[in-house]
Design a protein around this motif. Structure first.
Motif, PDB file in Angstrom:
ATOM      1  N   LYS A   1      11.312   3.684  -5.032  1.00  0.00           N
ATOM      2  CA  LYS A   1       9.946   3.263  -4.778  1.00  0.00           C
ATOM      3  C   LYS A   1       9.913   2.205  -3.685  1.00  0.00           C
ATOM      4  O   LYS A   1      10.717   1.274  -3.686  1.00  0.00           O
ATOM      5  N   THR A   2       8.991   2.387  -2.765  1.00  0.00           N
ATOM      6  CA  THR A   2       8.788   1.403  -1.706  1.00  0.00           C
ATOM      7  C   THR A   2       7.676   0.459  -2.125  1.00  0.00           C
ATOM      8  O   THR A   2       6.600   0.899  -2.520  1.00  0.00           O
ATOM      9  N   VAL A   3       7.956  -0.839  -2.046  1.00  0.00           N
ATOM     10  CA  VAL A   3       6.953  -1.827  -2.471  1.00  0.00           C
ATOM     11  C   VAL A   3       6.387  -2.540  -1.256  1.00  0.00           C
ATOM     12  O   VAL A   3       7.041  -2.670  -0.212  1.00  0.00           O
ATOM     13  N   CYS A   4       5.172  -3.007  -1.421  1.00  0.00           N
ATOM     14  CA  CYS A   4       4.458  -3.692  -0.339  1.00  0.00           C
ATOM     15  C   CYS A   4       5.078  -5.063  -0.089  1.00  0.00           C
ATOM     16  O   CYS A   4       5.294  -5.835  -1.031  1.00  0.00           O
ATOM     17  N   PHE A   5       5.357  -5.371   1.155  1.00  0.00           N
ATOM     18  CA  PHE A   5       5.943  -6.666   1.517  1.00  0.00           C
ATOM     19  C   PHE A   5       5.000  -7.815   1.176  1.00  0.00           C
ATOM     20  O   PHE A   5       5.452  -8.905   0.835  1.00  0.00           O
ATOM     21  N   HIS A   6       3.685  -7.564   1.236  1.00  0.00           N
ATOM     22  CA  HIS A   6       2.704  -8.625   1.010  1.00  0.00           C
ATOM     23  C   HIS A   6       2.428  -8.865  -0.471  1.00  0.00           C
ATOM     24  O   HIS A   6       2.559  -9.979  -0.963  1.00  0.00           O
ATOM     25  N   CYS A   7       2.041  -7.812  -1.210  1.00  0.00           N
ATOM     26  CA  CYS A   7       1.590  -8.004  -2.590  1.00  0.00           C
ATOM     27  C   CYS A   7       2.588  -7.512  -3.636  1.00  0.00           C
ATOM     28  O   CYS A   7       2.439  -7.823  -4.826  1.00  0.00           O
ATOM     29  N   GLY A   8       3.593  -6.726  -3.232  1.00  0.00           N
ATOM     30  CA  GLY A   8       4.601  -6.270  -4.184  1.00  0.00           C
ATOM     31  C   GLY A   8       4.245  -5.004  -4.925  1.00  0.00           C
ATOM     32  O   GLY A   8       5.054  -4.498  -5.715  1.00  0.00           O
ATOM     33  N   ASP A   9       3.046  -4.434  -4.710  1.00  0.00           N
ATOM     34  CA  ASP A   9       2.673  -3.188  -5.374  1.00  0.00           C
ATOM     35  C   ASP A   9       3.430  -2.001  -4.766  1.00  0.00           C
ATOM     36  O   ASP A   9       3.846  -2.034  -3.610  1.00  0.00           O
ATOM     37  N   THR A  10       3.537  -0.946  -5.572  1.00  0.00           N
ATOM     38  CA  THR A  10       4.216   0.258  -5.093  1.00  0.00           C
ATOM     39  C   THR A  10       3.357   0.982  -4.059  1.00  0.00           C
ATOM     40  O   THR A  10       2.159   1.173  -4.264  1.00  0.00           O
ATOM     41  N   CYS A  11       3.965   1.371  -2.946  1.00  0.00           N
ATOM     42  CA  CYS A  11       3.244   2.112  -1.898  1.00  0.00           C
ATOM     43  C   CYS A  11       3.321   3.596  -2.245  1.00  0.00           C
ATOM     44  O   CYS A  11       4.260   4.294  -1.837  1.00  0.00           O
TER      45      CYS A  11
END
Length: 798
Positions: free
Chosen positions: A7-17
């Motif tokens: 899973k790739t996570v958002c650098f800003h908020c940490g949510d899964t992209c």
């Protein structure tokens, strides 16, 4: 072959992209909003924000273009600004999203984000930021939009009274505690020669200096530290009842006056040490008990959930802002996407999709045709629309619930166990004091009569009750807050031990909103046909349509078909693709003879033939099954939901009886249900998550509002709880019962010391040294019992 999913996570908020992946500078972002914030910080050399914590940013939502338009109204600006001159202004914003050191750092560096911000200072404890800015270059609306753009949308509530904001002032509380503690420590130190029995006649000047110094140090203790006890006592006497502060105030006053008498008549050193010590420990207990309250809002009413102002369309087509209270019948209003409908109105322009989950709890948007009525409290889930008001704001259908007298209910401490016990405890102490006075008076020793009578009031102060309750409840409230459970006040702990009936809301409380488990009952579609069905469903915002699209992880932009899709409210969708007639919807809409009325069913027919069937079950919040099973052994349970009966079969297995399940309930019906159970001698706890539960929450003996974030909007309630912590409710109830048990232990311990002290007081042998030993030992023992007892309670087993 097994595959490993990364899973790739958002650098800003940490949510899964998941559906959208944007990459920049070898960094991944889940949406354009998060990317925009990163670029803003990067351009202003503020990337240190990401070094302080991992993925500290907030998930970015869409900013409604007119959301903060009301901040351009001069009357509203005057209410919000703390200060304004010709060039500068200052405002204090509440930012509940603030959660870590990165937030603190960024918000205190706002001047680097926008040069028109002069200074910003954060109060992390209260989740507020005080901003000084150049009002000629940056107006209040632009400032609010800037904060929202970087993930810290300010919560602005003009209806929140100053009294509620100042209810608990932590700085003032700590200052009072510090001053009292300083005086107490120095009085104790100065009193040591007296304890050791040193002869004051050998150094009369020094002895007098110490005595008068103690008098001086006692003044802040009595007139500042103990001020709240005297004020509360006076109010209780005016209301013709005796609260626990009244006998404490009398004891402090008697001790102070007797000590002054002894000093100025040169007959003793007084009991300043014991008096200041007990005031200090009582303030310490209250500070521990109260410090969790200041950042939460337990008393919100319906006005907190409506926009402060809305757009009114004038006859010439120009929109102007109008405050809710100024909306009149026949006004034309423009309602933007995701804006709450402020009053009952008729649709005049646009295609309306209204989400009434705010009011009813049912999480399905409804299509509204032109000239149909839209009720207040609904949320516009579609494009901007224009409506014609049929009622002023204060007379709409939604606000009628708040005219119920239950919302005028005030917390009454007269029935508190501590207040009741303290009243009888005080009466007994007064009787003993009077009896002691009469005994020595009859014996002919008037001086000893006064000394003994006042000594009884000093040593048998009912402050032991307050100490036992304050420290035990304080430690317990702190334990609750650490796990995301916040109580309105200490009296809630006592009420938790009394409940025997628990009523649950469904959506958002026991079940995940907008989440369903899909079961495929029939699938005769080939790959090409399924792609066409998913394309049709992707054109709808209906929760069931979205659920099926998400189930197959279909991306609307992947394959496009030439089709005219028509959605029929309450029935389903139809379309022609490649000369094939698609109908997707209910059993009746697709002419399915095998109608399963107890299930939520979506059928797919091609040219009149059923080719696929989907059924849905609600998704229970983790731990719900164990929660209901455990509670059902000790409490009576019911479900009161504004939703439809689609989940009845599933939840009847959980609750064990259909009679416990109640659906299609309006907010006022939920309130009536709770009142009916109370009239049957039940002590009711209501657990809900939405404004539609507000009446029931307020009527109940204990109202629990479950939220995704403790600082999110929640209706008036007694407890604000993170929804993920609801599964541990049985443990929390046991904690409250354990706290009550340890209060009893601490009280019994203190009574033993009181009886010992009374022996000295009645016989006239109470001297400062005895009081200085008995009273601190009693206080410290109570603190120790409370601390060790609360820490011995069972931990949450995750």
């Amino acid at each position: 072959m097994a595959t490993i999913e990364t899973k790739t996570v958002c650098f800003h908020c940490g949510d899964t992209c998941e559906n959208h992946l944007i990459e920049l500078n070898e960094k991944s972002f889940c949406c354009q909003g998060c990317l925009n914030v990163y670029q803003l910080l990067n351009q202003n050399n503020l990337e240190e924000y990401y070094c302080l914590n991992e993925a500290p940013g907030q998930k970015m939502g869409l900013l409604q273009s007119e959301k903060f338009a009301f901040l351009e109204e001069e009357s509203i600006i005057q209410k919000i600004l703390l200060f304004r001159s010709k060039e500068q202004a200052q405002v204090d914003f509440y930012l509940p999203q603030m959660h870590c050191s990165s937030c603190l750092w960024l918000l205190e560096n706002l001047s680097k984000v926008n040069e028109n911000i002069i200074d910003s200072r954060v109060s992390f404890h209260t989740k507020t930021v005080k901003i000084t800015f150049k009002i000629n270059q940056l107006n209040l609306r632009q400032l609010a939009e800037l904060l929202t753009h970087i993930g810290y949308e300010p919560i602005i509530d003009l209806n929140e009274s100053k009294e509620s904001k100042d209810k608990y002032n932590s700085k003032r509380s700590y200052l009072k505690l510090g001053i009292t503690g300083f005086c107490f420590a120095n009085i104790m130190m100065i009193a040591f020669p007296e304890y050791l029995g040193l002869d004051p006649k050998s150094q009369p000047n020094l002895a007098n200096f110490f005595k008068y110094t103690n008098v001086f140090l006692s003044l802040p203790v009595v007139f500042y530290g103990a001020q709240e006890f005297f004020v509360n006592a006076w109010y209780s006497i005016r209301q013709r009842y005796l609260n626990i502060d009244a006998p404490i105030a009398i004891a402090v006053g008697v001790t102070f006056l007797r000590s002054l008498y002894e000093v100025f008549t040169n007959t003793g050193a007084g009991f300043f040490d014991s008096m200041s010590g007990i005031v200090f420990f009582m303030l310490l207990g209250r500070t521990i008990q109260n410090r969790n309250y200041s950042t939460l809002k337990f008393n919100r009413d319906y006005k907190s959930y409506f926009p402060i102002a809305v757009s009114k369309v004038e006859g010439n087509g120009i929109s102007t802002l109008v405050k809710l209270e100024e909306i009149e019948e026949h006004d034309v209003l423009k309602i933007h996407h995701q804006e709450v409908i402020p009053t009952d109105c008729l649709l005049s322009k646009g295609n309306a999709k209204i989400d009434y989950s705010f009011v009813t709890g049912e999480d399905q948007a409804e299509m509204v045709d032109k000239a149909e009525i839209i009720y207040a409290g609904g949320r516009n889930a579609g494009e901007s629309i224009e409506v014609v008001a049929v009622k002023p704001f204060n007379q709409n259908s939604f606000t009628q619930l708040w005219n119920n007298k239950v919302f005028d209910k005030k917390t009454d401490e007269k029935d508190s166990r501590i207040t009741v016990i303290s009243k009888y405890f005080s009466i007994v102490v007064f009787i003993i004091s009077l009896s002691t006075f009469l005994f020595w008076k009859i014996k002919g020793n008037s001086e000893l009569a006064w000394q003994s009578a006042t000594a009884v009031l000093i040593i048998a102060c009912p402050c032991v009750l307050l100490l036992a309750a304050s420290f035990t409840n304080g430690y317990l409230l702190e334990r609750f807050s650490k796990v995301g459970v916040y109580l309105k006040n200490a009296s809630v702990l006592e009420n938790l031990t009394k409940i025997n009936f628990i009523a649950f809301d469904k959506t958002g409380t026991l079940t995940e909103p907008n989440a369903t488990d899909i079961k495929v009952l029939q699938m005769d579609l080939n790959e090409n046909e399924l792609s066409k069905v998913l394309f049709i469903l992707s054109q709808s915002i209906h929760p069931l349509s979205r659920a099926i699209v998400e189930f197959y992880k279909y991306k609307a932009h992947a394959i496009k078909f030439e089709a005219e899709v028509k959605e029929i409210p309450g029935k389903g969708m139809e379309a022609w693709i490649d000369d094939v007639y698609f109908k997707i919807g209910s059993a009746s809409f697709t002419n399915d003879k095998a109608d399963q009325s107890n299930q939520t069913l979506v059928n797919v027919s091609l040219d009149g033939k059923i080719k696929a069937k989907f059924t849905f079950e609600v998704v229970l919040i983790p731990g719900t099954k164990d929660l209901i099973n455990t509670l059902s052994k000790s409490y009576k349970l019911s479900l009161i939901s504004g939703d439809n009966t689609s989940s009845k079969q599933q939840l009847s297995n959980l609750f064990g009886d259909d009679s416990k399940l109640h659906y299609h309930m309006k907010p006022e019906e939920k309130l009536s249900f709770v009142k009916e159970k109370q009239d049957q001698n039940n002590i009711v706890m209501m657990i809900g998550d939405g404004l539609n539960d507000a009446g029931a929450l307020q009527q109940s003996n204990i109202g629990i509002s479950v939220v995704k974030s403790a600082f999110a909007f929640s209706p008036s309630c007694d407890i604000i709880m993170d929804v993920n912590q609801l599964q541990y409710l049985p443990t929390f109830l046991n904690w409250a019962k354990g706290g009550s048990r340890y209060i009893n232990y601490a009280f019994a311990y203190a009574v033993i010391f009181n009886l010992i002290g009374l022996g000295f007081a009645i016989t006239g042998n109470l001297v400062p040294l005895v009081a200085a030993i008995i009273m601190p030992l009693s206080s410290l023992g109570i603190i120790l019992i409370a601390y060790l007892g609360i820490n011995a309670l069972p931990k949450i087993q995750k």
